[in-house]
Scaffold this active site. Sequence first.
Site, PDB file in Angstrom:
ATOM      1  N   HIS A  92     -27.578 -38.062  31.025  1.00 31.87           N
ATOM      2  CA  HIS A  92     -27.212 -36.665  30.740  1.00 31.87           C
ATOM      3  C   HIS A  92     -28.228 -36.032  29.796  1.00 31.87           C
ATOM      4  CE1 HIS A  92     -22.670 -37.152  31.824  1.00 31.87           C
ATOM      5  NE2 HIS A  92     -23.481 -37.710  32.697  1.00 31.87           N
ATOM      6  N   ASP A 147     -24.290 -38.980  40.480  1.00 35.48           N
ATOM      7  CA  ASP A 147     -24.360 -38.698  39.045  1.00 35.48           C
ATOM      8  C   ASP A 147     -25.752 -38.168  38.737  1.00 35.48           C
ATOM      9  OD1 ASP A 147     -26.079 -40.943  38.707  1.00 35.48           O
ATOM     10  OD2 ASP A 147     -24.378 -42.283  38.419  1.00 35.48           O
TER      11      ASP A 147
HETATM   12  C1  LHQ Z   1     -34.835 -52.497  42.424  1.00 37.53           C
HETATM   13  C2  LHQ Z   1     -34.143 -51.308  42.642  1.00 37.53           C
HETATM   14  C3  LHQ Z   1     -33.139 -50.945  41.732  1.00 37.53           C
HETATM   15  C4  LHQ Z   1     -33.577 -52.922  40.597  1.00 37.53           C
HETATM   16  C5  LHQ Z   1     -35.578 -51.505  44.221  1.00 37.53           C
HETATM   17  N1  LHQ Z   1     -32.874 -51.797  40.721  1.00 37.53           N
HETATM   18  N2  LHQ Z   1     -34.541 -53.316  41.445  1.00 37.53           N
HETATM   19  C6  LHQ Z   1     -26.258 -44.712  37.202  1.00 37.53           C
HETATM   20  C7  LHQ Z   1     -25.526 -45.408  36.237  1.00 37.53           C
HETATM   21  C8  LHQ Z   1     -24.839 -46.617  36.460  1.00 37.53           C
HETATM   22  C9  LHQ Z   1     -24.513 -47.146  37.568  1.00 37.53           C
HETATM   23  C10 LHQ Z   1     -25.177 -46.998  38.764  1.00 37.53           C
HETATM   24  O1  LHQ Z   1     -25.806 -45.850  39.143  1.00 37.53           O
HETATM   25  C11 LHQ Z   1     -26.393 -44.911  38.497  1.00 37.53           C
HETATM   26  C12 LHQ Z   1     -27.196 -43.998  39.276  1.00 37.53           C
HETATM   27  C13 LHQ Z   1     -28.008 -44.618  40.363  1.00 37.53           C
HETATM   28  O2  LHQ Z   1     -29.202 -44.535  40.322  1.00 37.53           O
HETATM   29  S1  LHQ Z   1     -27.141 -45.358  41.622  1.00 37.53           S
HETATM   30  C14 LHQ Z   1     -28.406 -45.840  42.742  1.00 37.53           C
HETATM   31  C15 LHQ Z   1     -29.183 -47.050  42.300  1.00 37.53           C
HETATM   32  N3  LHQ Z   1     -30.261 -47.287  43.208  1.00 37.53           N
HETATM   33  C16 LHQ Z   1     -30.084 -47.888  44.398  1.00 37.53           C
HETATM   34  O3  LHQ Z   1     -29.006 -48.269  44.778  1.00 37.53           O
HETATM   35  C17 LHQ Z   1     -31.334 -48.063  45.213  1.00 37.53           C
HETATM   36  C18 LHQ Z   1     -31.590 -49.529  45.485  1.00 37.53           C
HETATM   37  N4  LHQ Z   1     -32.856 -49.669  46.176  1.00 37.53           N
HETATM   38  C19 LHQ Z   1     -33.024 -49.429  47.481  1.00 37.53           C
HETATM   39  O4  LHQ Z   1     -32.106 -49.066  48.208  1.00 37.53           O
HETATM   40  C20 LHQ Z   1     -34.389 -49.653  48.040  1.00 37.53           C
HETATM   41  O5  LHQ Z   1     -35.106 -50.481  47.159  1.00 37.53           O
HETATM   42  C21 LHQ Z   1     -35.188 -48.347  48.248  1.00 37.53           C
HETATM   43  C22 LHQ Z   1     -34.565 -47.543  49.408  1.00 37.53           C
HETATM   44  C23 LHQ Z   1     -35.204 -47.500  46.978  1.00 37.53           C
HETATM   45  C24 LHQ Z   1     -36.635 -48.705  48.612  1.00 37.53           C
HETATM   46  O6  LHQ Z   1     -36.642 -49.651  49.660  1.00 37.53           O
HETATM   47  P1  LHQ Z   1     -37.977 -50.464  49.994  1.00 37.53           P
HETATM   48  O7  LHQ Z   1     -39.134 -49.525  50.044  1.00 37.53           O
HETATM   49  O8  LHQ Z   1     -37.680 -51.276  51.216  1.00 37.53           O
HETATM   50  O9  LHQ Z   1     -38.252 -51.413  48.733  1.00 37.53           O
HETATM   51  P2  LHQ Z   1     -37.488 -52.758  48.316  1.00 37.53           P
HETATM   52  O10 LHQ Z   1     -36.027 -52.611  48.552  1.00 37.53           O
HETATM   53  O11 LHQ Z   1     -38.189 -53.921  48.948  1.00 37.53           O
HETATM   54  O12 LHQ Z   1     -37.732 -52.781  46.737  1.00 37.53           O
HETATM   55  C25 LHQ Z   1     -38.934 -53.285  46.125  1.00 37.53           C
HETATM   56  C26 LHQ Z   1     -38.548 -54.079  44.910  1.00 37.53           C
HETATM   57  O13 LHQ Z   1     -37.916 -53.218  43.963  1.00 37.53           O
HETATM   58  C27 LHQ Z   1     -37.524 -55.160  45.262  1.00 37.53           C
HETATM   59  O14 LHQ Z   1     -37.768 -56.263  44.429  1.00 37.53           O
HETATM   60  P3  LHQ Z   1     -38.417 -57.620  45.048  1.00 37.53           P
HETATM   61  O15 LHQ Z   1     -38.430 -58.573  43.900  1.00 37.53           O
HETATM   62  O16 LHQ Z   1     -37.527 -58.036  46.185  1.00 37.53           O
HETATM   63  O17 LHQ Z   1     -39.781 -57.197  45.504  1.00 37.53           O
HETATM   64  C28 LHQ Z   1     -36.216 -54.515  44.873  1.00 37.53           C
HETATM   65  O18 LHQ Z   1     -35.217 -55.446  44.547  1.00 37.53           O
HETATM   66  C29 LHQ Z   1     -36.612 -53.707  43.644  1.00 37.53           C
HETATM   67  N5  LHQ Z   1     -35.712 -52.598  43.452  1.00 37.53           N
HETATM   68  N6  LHQ Z   1     -34.627 -50.710  43.762  1.00 37.53           N
HETATM   69  N7  LHQ Z   1     -32.462 -49.792  41.823  1.00 37.53           N
END
Ligand code: LHQ
Length: 265
Positions: A92, A147
């Site tokens: 925020h 959020d």
């Molecule tokens: C990550 C993340 C991540 C950690 C990629 N965290 N490592 C606020 C307050 C409290 C509660 C919750 O929410 C919130 C607000 C929010 O922001 S809620 C939304 C949180 N974010 C997500 O759910 C997104 C999660 N990530 C994804 O869906 C994908 O990574 C995206 C679509 C962003 C990108 O996909 P790709 O280009 O295929 O990349 P990737 O998935 O292979 O990610 C690359 C690396 O980054 C990977 O790590 P690794 O060790 O396997 O290479 C991911 O684990 C890491 N990473 N997002 N949010």
Amino acid sequence: MPSPPDFDTILFDVSDGVATITLNRPDRLNALTTPMSQEMLAALKSCARDERIRCVVITGAGRGFSAGQDLTELAHVPDDWTVGDHLRRGYHRLILAMHDLEKPIIAAVNGVAAGAGLGVALAADMRIASAKASFVAAFIGIGLAPDSGVSWHLQRLVGPARAFELLTTGRKVSAEEALSMGLVNQVVPADALDETVAALARQFAQAPTRAIGLTKRVLNKAATATLAEALEYEAQIQDIAIQTEDHREGVEAFLQKRPPRFSGQ
Ligand code: LHQ
């Protein structure tokens, strides 16, 4: 003027009136941690204090803009942790600092912007996207509601029906589609992003900064005002703008048929 503090999770560079905040956890796609949002807030406070800074650019290191909340951080929270307090203490303050900063903020969206990372991109005043950028309202994917101001900004930018769709499906939107729905101002080839943003930032750094700040103020007010209220607020703000050095300089330059030299004052 204090020199910018040393940061661990962001880079902070100031040159020629432009401050650049680079989210710098590229191996995690710049997922946001508590220290990172605190450092971003401190950087924005520096931008507000330092009169030499007349434009702010926010971008991401590596292939992502920001993947939103770092989900690994949530695995190690204390027993009395609540998400509401986490949001109030972190996101925020950050989103409001962007909204309230009376200087233009450009998001240079270099890659994926998801969840709270999308919130940061949307809270900027303009978004210039690389053709490789994408936008994901990732909240629904982890069973959450929006959020970080996304509920507020997204529907204002794309309308309520599209906002509902994006928030409830979590569908990834390409840069081109984002442009067609008004989510971004411009899409450029990936290798032209830095140059395009630098040119726009240079233009802002030589613009009447007070008038831009006051423009942000009237737009923010108008977002929730009646027409009569907006008209009255415009009149009050114009009373301030007309007293600035840059207003005097703009009129003088016009009458002397020369380009204006705006000082930002
Ligand atoms: C990550 C993340 C991540 C950690 C990629 N965290 N490592 C606020 C307050 C409290 C509660 C919750 O929410 C919130 C607000 C929010 O922001 S809620 C939304 C949180 N974010 C997500 O759910 C997104 C999660 N990530 C994804 O869906 C994908 O990574 C995206 C679509 C962003 C990108 O996909 P790709 O280009 O295929 O990349 P990737 O998935 O292979 O990610 C690359 C690396 O980054 C990977 O790590 P690794 O060790 O396997 O290479 C991911 O684990 C890491 N990473 N997002 N949010």
